[in-house]
Scaffold this active site. Structure first.
Site, short mmCIF file in Angstrom:
data_model
loop_
_atom_site.label_atom_id
_atom_site.label_comp_id
_atom_site.label_asym_id
_atom_site.label_seq_id
_atom_site.Cartn_x
_atom_site.Cartn_y
_atom_site.Cartn_z
N LEU A 35 27.32 38.16 30.44
CA LEU A 35 26.16 38.76 31.11
C LEU A 35 26.33 38.70 32.63
CD1 LEU A 35 23.13 37.59 28.90
CD2 LEU A 35 24.50 39.69 28.73
N THR A 36 27.38 39.35 33.10
CA THR A 36 27.55 39.55 34.54
C THR A 36 26.54 40.61 34.96
OG1 THR A 36 29.08 41.40 34.30
CG2 THR A 36 30.05 39.18 34.28
N PHE A 80 36.39 44.28 24.93
CA PHE A 80 35.87 45.16 25.98
C PHE A 80 35.63 44.38 27.27
CE2 PHE A 80 34.01 47.24 22.15
CZ PHE A 80 34.35 48.56 22.38
N ALA A 82 35.41 42.86 30.61
CA ALA A 82 36.24 43.08 31.79
C ALA A 82 35.36 43.30 33.00
CB ALA A 82 37.13 44.31 31.60
N THR A 132 42.77 51.30 29.61
CA THR A 132 42.35 52.50 30.35
C THR A 132 43.55 53.37 30.70
OG1 THR A 132 41.55 53.19 32.53
CG2 THR A 132 42.40 50.97 32.39
N ASP A 133 43.29 54.68 30.84
CA ASP A 133 44.37 55.59 31.28
C ASP A 133 44.80 55.30 32.72
OD1 ASP A 133 42.11 56.56 32.61
OD2 ASP A 133 42.32 58.63 31.92
N GLU A 134 43.97 54.52 33.45
CA GLU A 134 44.29 54.25 34.86
C GLU A 134 45.56 53.42 35.00
OE1 GLU A 134 40.96 53.35 37.40
OE2 GLU A 134 39.58 54.40 36.08
N TYR A 157 41.89 46.87 40.02
CA TYR A 157 41.34 47.01 38.66
C TYR A 157 42.43 47.46 37.68
CZ TYR A 157 39.27 49.46 34.68
OH TYR A 157 39.00 49.92 33.41
N SER A 158 43.07 48.59 37.98
CA SER A 158 44.01 49.13 36.99
C SER A 158 45.24 48.23 36.85
CB SER A 158 44.41 50.57 37.32
OG SER A 158 44.91 50.68 38.63
N LYS A 161 44.32 45.53 34.45
CA LYS A 161 44.30 46.03 33.06
C LYS A 161 45.74 46.22 32.55
CE LYS A 161 41.10 47.14 30.91
NZ LYS A 161 40.20 46.36 30.00
#
Ligand code: NAD
Ligand code: TYD
Length: 349
Positions: A35-36, A80, A82, A132-134, A157-158, A161
């Site tokens: 719970l961010t 999920f 992240a 992610t596609d990133e 971020y990417s 991931k």
């Protein structure tokens, strides 16, 4: 069948839990979420009393807690959890490394310990990493991301991931742990936090606030309606070949400025005729801004029969309508901390 969903109080996770509970009555879900700012139990209000659903507040980096969760004989994990916003990662990279990389290893390790049997693994187990596609970086005008495209992430971020993906792959290569990685394009739909492009623009239109478009507005994303994404994850979880990566998305590419104008036009015609394109402000570009993402969905289509059912033109109207019907949700998530975030990100842009 016990399914551990991490980050289930966020945007995609909450849509996924709702989807699974409505489709199956023999899957028990445990939702582990810290719970961010992005996690919100209001996203799950309608299912919180479902007997197949349990919520645990906690951090995926908390080894002791995660091990305790695995004492429950978990069958599947969908990770999920992240830190998910590129702009925040540019300002505060460390938490991205911690949650996205260390959190994933903590989960993998607990799963491996709980699932090991002799030299191998117990039957019927799977760890699905939502990526992610990133991680593939940025495309020019031509071509698409396939599962064989080399990883070339650019943002904190990417890259966090991508690091997590490589560790998940290492657990398959080294231990033969039953894993899958899914790499989806930009999701949109109900319950998305208004730091991301679409809900931010809807919220600003409704409040007649300027619409901050980064750079020239010609960056392209391949938009995936969240329910289509949930269906794909369900298919990969049940039928995906162990150790494989699946790209999810395809052929819903739009420029950012097209999206902003689509939202303005709907709100102008249906809600408030004083909302128009004069609200658009071209602002300083994002640092390291990826130009284009585009998914080649051939593999998941051929192996699992999935394709994106929702065309962008339909999905965006459904999405805007949801936010119009859930003004209270938007008001709740944009009070307090969100105002400070908005000031920090946009006031000097
Ligand atoms: P989100 O930011 O809406 O939700 C993230 C959730 O994770 C929140 O509920 C948050 O409380 C929880 N969380 C964060 N840190 C945690 C921790 N340490 N321990 C436990 N819970 C924690 O994100 P989203 O948009 O729903 O994305 C979900 C996943 O999908 C992420 O892994 C993201 O990288 C990936 N993804 C998202 C998109 C997109 O367009 N939204 C696209 C591609 C991939
Ligand atoms: P975003 O929703 O943050 O997703 P991602 O960066 O993961 O693709 O941004 C989508 C696109 O919209 C991206 O090209 C950046 C752009 N953008 C804006 O132009 N203005 C904004 O206020 C935001 C949040 C994003």
């Amino acid at each position: 069948m016990k399914l551990l969903v991490t980050g289930g109080a966020g945007f995609i996770g909450s849509n996924f839990i709702r989807y699974i509970l409505s489709k199956y009555n023999d899957i028990k879900i445990i939702n582990l979420d810290k719970l961010t700012y992005a996690g919100n139990l209001e996203n799950l209000k309608d299912i919180e009393d479902n007997p197949n659903y349990t919520f645990i507040k906690g951090d995926i980096c908390d080894k002791e807690l995660v091990e305790e969760v695995f004492s429950e004989d978990i069958d599947y994990v969908v990770n999920f959890a992240a830190e998910s916003h590129v702009d925040r990662s540019i300002v505060e990279p460390e938490i991205f490394a911690k949650t996205n990389i260390l959190g994933t290893v903590t989960l993998l390790n607990a799963a491996r310990n709980a699932w090991t049997l002799g030299d191998g693994f117990k039957e019927g187990k799977k760890f699905l990493q939502v990526s992610t596609d990133e991680v593939y970086g940025s495309l020019g005008k031509e071509g698409y991301f396939t599962e064989k495209t080399p990883l070339d992430p650019h943002s904190p971020y990417s890259s966090s991931k991508a690091a997590a993906d490589l560790i998940v792959k290492a657990y398959f290569d080294t231990y033969k742990m039953p894993v899958n990685i899914t790499r989806c394009s930009n999701n949109y739909g109900p319950y998305q936090f208004p730091e991301k492009l679409i809900p931010l623009m809807i919220n600003n239109c409704l409040n007649k606030k300027p619409l901050p478009v980064y750079g020239d507005g010609m960056n392209i994303r391949d938009w995936l309606y969240v329910e289509d994404h949930c269906k794909a994850i369900d298919l990969v979880l049940h039928n995906g070949k162990i150790g494989e990566v699946y790209n999810i998305g395809g052929h819903n590419e739009r420029t950012n400025i097209h999206i902003v104008k689509t939202i303005i036009s709907y709100i102008h015609d249906n809600v408030d005729s004083s909302v128009d394109e004069s609200l658009i402000r071209f602002v300083e570009d994002r640092k390291g801004h990826d130009r284009r993402y585009g998914i080649d969905p051939t593999k998941i289509k051929e192996e699992l029969g999935w394709y994106p059912e929702t065309k962008f033109e339909d999905g965006i109207i459904k999405t805007i309508k949801w936010y119009l019907e859930n003004r209270e949700w938007m008001e709740n998530v944009t009070s307090g901390e969100y105002q400070k975030y908005y000031e920090r990100m946009y006031s000097n842009r």
